[in-house]
Design a protein around this motif. Structure first.
Motif, mmCIF file in Angstrom:
data_model
loop_
_atom_site.group_PDB
_atom_site.id
_atom_site.type_symbol
_atom_site.label_atom_id
_atom_site.label_comp_id
_atom_site.label_asym_id
_atom_site.label_seq_id
_atom_site.Cartn_x
_atom_site.Cartn_y
_atom_site.Cartn_z
ATOM 1 N N TYR A 104 0.847 -1.201 0.000
ATOM 2 C CA TYR A 104 0.000 0.000 0.000
ATOM 3 C C TYR A 104 0.883 1.252 0.000
ATOM 4 O O TYR A 104 0.667 2.189 -0.770
ATOM 5 N N ASP A 105 1.878 1.272 0.870
ATOM 6 C CA ASP A 105 2.780 2.413 0.961
ATOM 7 C C ASP A 105 3.494 2.635 -0.373
ATOM 8 O O ASP A 105 3.541 3.757 -0.881
ATOM 9 N N ILE A 107 2.755 1.607 -3.473
ATOM 10 C CA ILE A 107 1.943 1.908 -4.658
ATOM 11 C C ILE A 107 1.059 3.133 -4.441
ATOM 12 O O ILE A 107 1.088 4.074 -5.244
ATOM 13 N N ILE A 108 0.280 3.126 -3.377
ATOM 14 C CA ILE A 108 -0.687 4.217 -3.159
ATOM 15 C C ILE A 108 0.002 5.502 -2.706
ATOM 16 O O ILE A 108 -0.163 6.560 -3.322
ATOM 17 N N GLN A 109 0.783 5.415 -1.620
ATOM 18 C CA GLN A 109 1.381 6.638 -1.075
ATOM 19 C C GLN A 109 2.533 7.165 -1.930
ATOM 20 O O GLN A 109 2.634 8.364 -2.150
ATOM 21 N N HIS A 110 3.399 6.263 -2.411
ATOM 22 C CA HIS A 110 4.554 6.713 -3.193
ATOM 23 C C HIS A 110 4.179 7.129 -4.611
ATOM 24 O O HIS A 110 4.639 8.168 -5.093
ATOM 25 N N LYS A 111 3.362 6.327 -5.290
ATOM 26 C CA LYS A 111 3.144 6.552 -6.718
ATOM 27 C C LYS A 111 1.824 7.246 -7.052
ATOM 28 O O LYS A 111 1.800 8.137 -7.881
ATOM 29 N N LEU A 112 0.716 6.819 -6.437
ATOM 30 C CA LEU A 112 -0.569 7.431 -6.789
ATOM 31 C C LEU A 112 -0.795 8.769 -6.093
ATOM 32 O O LEU A 112 -1.117 9.764 -6.745
ATOM 33 N N LEU A 113 -0.636 8.799 -4.776
ATOM 34 C CA LEU A 113 -0.862 10.047 -4.034
ATOM 35 C C LEU A 113 0.369 10.951 -4.026
ATOM 36 O O LEU A 113 0.248 12.159 -3.833
ATOM 37 N N ARG A 114 1.541 10.360 -4.190
ATOM 38 C CA ARG A 114 2.809 11.091 -4.192
ATOM 39 C C ARG A 114 3.003 11.960 -2.955
ATOM 40 O O ARG A 114 3.544 13.065 -3.029
ATOM 41 N N ASN A 132 8.607 -2.930 -3.241
ATOM 42 C CA ASN A 132 7.367 -3.619 -3.615
ATOM 43 C C ASN A 132 7.554 -5.128 -3.783
ATOM 44 O O ASN A 132 6.651 -5.895 -3.445
#
Length: 153
Positions: A104-105, A107-114, A132
């Protein structure tokens, strides 16, 4: 009577998984925050503002990790008290929780939400892949432990 025994056994298996899952999420978050935020100072939980905001976000993240860890340990202690602890199921939950948190960290926090990157360097893809892939390996081992039948440890 057999039905109640099966229901109680099923509830204990679920409780082992939840205890491990919570502990794994908390442990992975704690290690992330301690190693990457504090010791290496690669990033803060929220890097899209000032350093002060980043440090405050780290504090909230640290509190979250401890709530999850302690919640998992309370469930663990209750399982031991009730003699319902299955270390195989519990460790499966720990690895699943830690792996899901890390994925989650990553993909979501690093790449999608940045909201932050694992590290601010030219070739960040290497760090992303290691982060990952390690998460997927933890998830796979956790699922293997949870799905395997046999002698309970």
């Amino acid at each position: 009577m057999g039905s109640n025994s099966n229901h109680a056994s099923s509830a204990l298996v679920k409780r082992n998984k939840w205890s491990g899952l919570l502990f794994g999420i908390g442990l992975a978050a704690f290690i992330d925050e301690t190693v990457f935020h504090q010791l290496l100072r690669w990033h803060h939980f929220y890097d899209q503002s000032t350093t002060d905001v980043g440090l405050i976000s780290d504090g909230f993240f640290h509190a979250f990790s401890w709530f999850a860890t302690i919640g998992g340990l309370f469930l663990f202690a209750d399982l031991r008290r009730k003699r319902g602890l299955s270390l195989k199921k519990w460790w499966g939950g720990v690895l699943l929780g830690a792996g899901f948190f890390q994925l989650y960290d990553g993909i979501i926090q690093h790449k999608l939400l940045r909201i932050h990157q694992i590290r601010y360097v030219e070739n960040v893809i290497v760090y992303d892949l290691v982060w990952n892939i390690a998460a997927v390996v933890m998830i796979a081992i956790g699922l293997l432990l949870l799905w395997r039948r046999g002698k309970e440890a």
